[in-house]
Design a protein around this motif. Structure first.
Motif, PDB file in Angstrom:
ATOM      1  N   LEU A 101       0.836  -1.195   0.000  1.00 25.63           N
ATOM      2  CA  LEU A 101       0.000   0.000   0.000  1.00 25.63           C
ATOM      3  C   LEU A 101       0.870   1.244   0.000  1.00 25.63           C
ATOM      4  O   LEU A 101       1.932   1.261   0.626  1.00 25.63           O
ATOM      5  CB  LEU A 101      -0.898   0.013   1.247  1.00 25.63           C
ATOM      6  N   ASP A 102       0.406   2.295  -0.696  1.00 22.83           N
ATOM      7  CA  ASP A 102       1.149   3.551  -0.669  1.00 22.83           C
ATOM      8  C   ASP A 102       0.760   4.345   0.583  1.00 22.83           C
ATOM      9  O   ASP A 102      -0.103   3.929   1.356  1.00 22.83           O
ATOM     10  CB  ASP A 102       0.936   4.359  -1.956  1.00 22.83           C
ATOM     11  N   GLU A 103       1.399   5.488   0.795  1.00 22.19           N
ATOM     12  CA  GLU A 103       1.198   6.282   2.015  1.00 22.19           C
ATOM     13  C   GLU A 103      -0.270   6.662   2.237  1.00 22.19           C
ATOM     14  O   GLU A 103      -0.781   6.580   3.345  1.00 22.19           O
ATOM     15  CB  GLU A 103       2.063   7.544   1.973  1.00 22.19           C
ATOM     16  N   ALA A 104      -0.939   7.094   1.168  1.00 24.05           N
ATOM     17  CA  ALA A 104      -2.339   7.511   1.295  1.00 24.05           C
ATOM     18  C   ALA A 104      -3.225   6.328   1.683  1.00 24.05           C
ATOM     19  O   ALA A 104      -4.113   6.453   2.529  1.00 24.05           O
ATOM     20  CB  ALA A 104      -2.826   8.137  -0.008  1.00 24.05           C
ATOM     21  N   SER A 107      -2.660   5.463   5.327  1.00 25.10           N
ATOM     22  CA  SER A 107      -3.343   6.442   6.175  1.00 25.10           C
ATOM     23  C   SER A 107      -4.849   6.157   6.229  1.00 25.10           C
ATOM     24  O   SER A 107      -5.457   6.180   7.301  1.00 25.10           O
ATOM     25  CB  SER A 107      -3.090   7.854   5.648  1.00 25.10           C
ATOM     26  N   ASP A 108      -5.440   5.864   5.079  1.00 19.81           N
ATOM     27  CA  ASP A 108      -6.870   5.527   5.027  1.00 19.81           C
ATOM     28  C   ASP A 108      -7.158   4.244   5.812  1.00 19.81           C
ATOM     29  O   ASP A 108      -8.171   4.151   6.512  1.00 19.81           O
ATOM     30  CB  ASP A 108      -7.339   5.356   3.579  1.00 19.81           C
ATOM     31  N   ALA A 109      -6.271   3.252   5.693  1.00 19.86           N
ATOM     32  CA  ALA A 109      -6.451   1.988   6.405  1.00 19.86           C
ATOM     33  C   ALA A 109      -6.384   2.204   7.912  1.00 19.86           C
ATOM     34  O   ALA A 109      -7.162   1.606   8.671  1.00 19.86           O
ATOM     35  CB  ALA A 109      -5.390   0.978   5.969  1.00 19.86           C
ATOM     36  N   ILE A 110      -5.481   3.086   8.361  1.00 14.27           N
ATOM     37  CA  ILE A 110      -5.365   3.383   9.791  1.00 14.27           C
ATOM     38  C   ILE A 110      -6.643   4.045  10.287  1.00 14.27           C
ATOM     39  O   ILE A 110      -7.187   3.667  11.329  1.00 14.27           O
ATOM     40  CB  ILE A 110      -4.127   4.269  10.071  1.00 14.27           C
ATOM     41  N   LYS A 111      -7.142   5.019   9.530  1.00 11.75           N
ATOM     42  CA  LYS A 111      -8.388   5.701   9.923  1.00 11.75           C
ATOM     43  C   LYS A 111      -9.550   4.703  10.012  1.00 11.75           C
ATOM     44  O   LYS A 111     -10.335   4.723  10.956  1.00 11.75           O
ATOM     45  CB  LYS A 111      -8.734   6.802   8.918  1.00 11.75           C
TER      46      LYS A 111
END
Length: 157
Positions: A101-104, A107-111
């Motif tokens: 996964l890329d950074e974005a 970040s979405d997965a963490i949210k």
């Protein structure tokens, strides 16, 4: 097709192609999987079928990380030939790993994991990391994700 079968089929093809580098790496993968099978025998989680795809992904991720560290050490020591060998093994191992996964996306997965677990503070970090590992094994570096989860939970508190 399961990862175990894919590795086995690729190993057979490497034998037919007489590709020594590929064959050696695939044998290492097979040995690591069998080691994990043996370690699991007799435990409560032993189903008699050996380790599943999630465990194999974890093994492959660990193998990749080890080789990256070795390649870095070899480069620092001026042994570029050995570093290149490690990188060749990494490319073979990565064939069996899902896309990173890329950074974005991370970040979405963490949210999403924070929302799904109802995490509110740093005390809930274990729940969030467990959720991420269940959903994204092999797709992200959890060593790098941990601090990001911590930042988000501390910012939300």
């Amino acid at each position: 097709m399961g990862l175990r079968k894919r590795v086995g089929d690729t190993l057979k093809q490497a034998m037919k192609d007489k590709d020594a580098t590929r064959l050696g790496t695939l044998r290492l993968i097979n040995a690591a999987i069998k080691d994990q099978d043996i370690a699991q025998r007799g435990s409560d989680s032993d189903t008699g079928e050996g380790v599943g795809d999630a465990e194999i992904l974890a093994i492959l991720g660990k193998m990749t990380k080890q080789r990256m560290e070795s390649a870095r050490a070899y480069e620092e020591g001026g042994r570029l030939d050995l570093a290149e060998t490690e990188r060749a093994e990494i490319s073979v191992i990565e064939e069996f790993l899902p896309r990173q996964l890329d950074e974005a996306e991370v970040s979405d997965a963490i949210k999403a994991a924070i929302n799904a677990t109802g995490a509110e503070s740093i005390r809930d970090m274990g729940k969030v990391m467990g959720h991420l590992k269940d959903q994204y094994t092999g797709q992200m570096d959890f060593g790098a994700v941990g601090p990001k989860v911590k930042d988000k939970l501390c910012a939300g508190a």
